[in-house]
Design a protein around this motif. Structure first.
Motif: not given
Length: 372
Positions: A65-66, A69, A72-73, A123, A126-127, A152, A156
């Motif tokens: 999942l990292l 992320s 997605l970034h 990020s 999202l974070g 996560l 993020n």
């Protein structure tokens, strides 16, 4: 650009690729996170006893999942670049993150600022959203999910802040370069941003060495190499700006007919010391290109019987005489080939090779000496 990578999916037409280094680092991340699940749970306010999954399964999930992320970034960068007319070839996930490969570069510094800032901004949002949901839904989430969302969310935010450091070629470094470019030339701005990036690389490397953190040392290494490569690319672009394909192409083109035997072609190569030829039909129209590599793929006992037409590459990459030399250089680099066919209104006008392009360095040096 990145070899040894495979496409796993496409998002909005953008290929997402995994580099072999990603497969090597993923187990390391999974084990490292798994070994620290207790500490992560304590910070997240989750009782370790309430976790149902094995720490290493949780480590693997969090590691994957990292990297999601990170993807997605990079997608955030890509969508903003697209909105400003820059196409994205692919996004590659690798050893220490991800890289979005752009087809071109931004003409205006402010466009690069928005593109570079888009990733960290996404990020951050999202974070904080994940951390907000963890707090808002406290008591309603199972322990494993609460830990995953907290980790996560925190990572993020860290990803955003780390990328905003002015350590070129990170996002912060690109923003810095774009701001400096408003006051000076793009090449000079790149040189300044590169020097700052290398300074950060030395700081990270020193800290990693003193603290025994191999990952920090690797980050420092990649920042230093990335900054150096980015500057060299800009030097090349600046050098090539004064030239077109017509300035450096070889206009005296030696061609071979499609029906020529492979053995004859080999003898021609040895005699003329060329390692690639355009292939033409009886009317002189371009059909393809044949190289030494194509011949080497043919068994020796078959070279006297087989014809060039059977082994040539039909999908040749062409340029026009008035095309910018830098654009031709990019086509050579992206396709990883040694020559381009120069065509004008369907007629073969010449060939442009890597060695032809490299002459631009010498020509510009002579020009600058003459001016001075």
């Amino acid at each position: 650009m990145f070899k040894n990578s495979v496409t796993i999916m496409k998002i909005s037409g953008i290929p997402i690729r995994l580099h072999i280094s990603f497969l090597l680092i993923l187990p390391f991340f999974a084990v490292t996170i798994g070994n620290n699940i207790g500490a992560i749970a304590e910070v997240a306010g989750v009782a370790t006893a309430s976790l149902s999954l094995n720490p290493y399964w949780l480590g693997l999930i969090l590691a994957i999942l990292l990297f999601v992320s990170v993807a997605l970034h990079e997608l955030a960068h890509s969508f903003v670049a697209r909105s400003r007319g820059i196409e994205i070839r692919d996004i590659t996930l690798m050893l220490l993150g991800g890289v979005a490969q752009m087809e071109d570069e931004f003409e205006e510094p402010q466009d690069e600022v928005w593109m570079a800032f888009a990733g960290p901004l996404f990020s951050l949002v999202l974070g904080f959203l994940l951390l907000f949901l963890v707090g808002f839904l406290a008591g309603f989430l199972i322990a494993d999910l609460e830990l995953i969302m907290y980790y996560l969310g925190f990572m993020n935010i860290f990803l955003a802040l780390f990328n905003l450091l002015p350590a070129f070629p990170s996002d912060g470094g690109r923003i810095l370069r774009s701001l400096i470019a408003r006051k000076t030339s793009y090449l000079r701005a790149t040189k300044i941003a590169t020097d700052i990036g290398k300074f950060f690389a030395f700081l990270f490397g020193f800290y990693g060495l003193m603290a025994g953190r191999i990952l920090i040392i690797l980050i420092a290494f990649f920042i230093y190499i990335g900054a150096s490569q980015e500057y060299q690319l800009n030097v090349i672009k600046d050098t090539f700006l004064d030239f077109t394909v017509a300035d450096l192409m070889s206009s005296k083109v030696s061609t071979v007919p499609a029906e020529m035997k492979v053995q004859e072609l080999m003898e021609k190569m040895l005699q003329e010391r060329h390692f690639g030829y355009p292939v033409v039909d009886e009317g002189g129209s371009l059909m393809g290109c044949v190289t030494l590599e194509d011949i080497e793929a043919v068994p020796k006992e078959e070279q006297q019987e087989r014809e060039v037409e059977e082994i040539m590459t039909c999908e040749v990459i062409v340029v026009e005489p008035e095309e910018a030399l830098y654009e031709a250089f990019k086509k050579l680099s992206q396709a990883d080939i040694g020559r381009l066919m120069v065509m004008d209104e369907g007629e073969l006008k010449g060939i442009l090779t890597r060695s032809d392009i490299m002459k631009a360095y010498r020509l510009k040096t002579l020009k600058e000496k003459k001016i001075s």
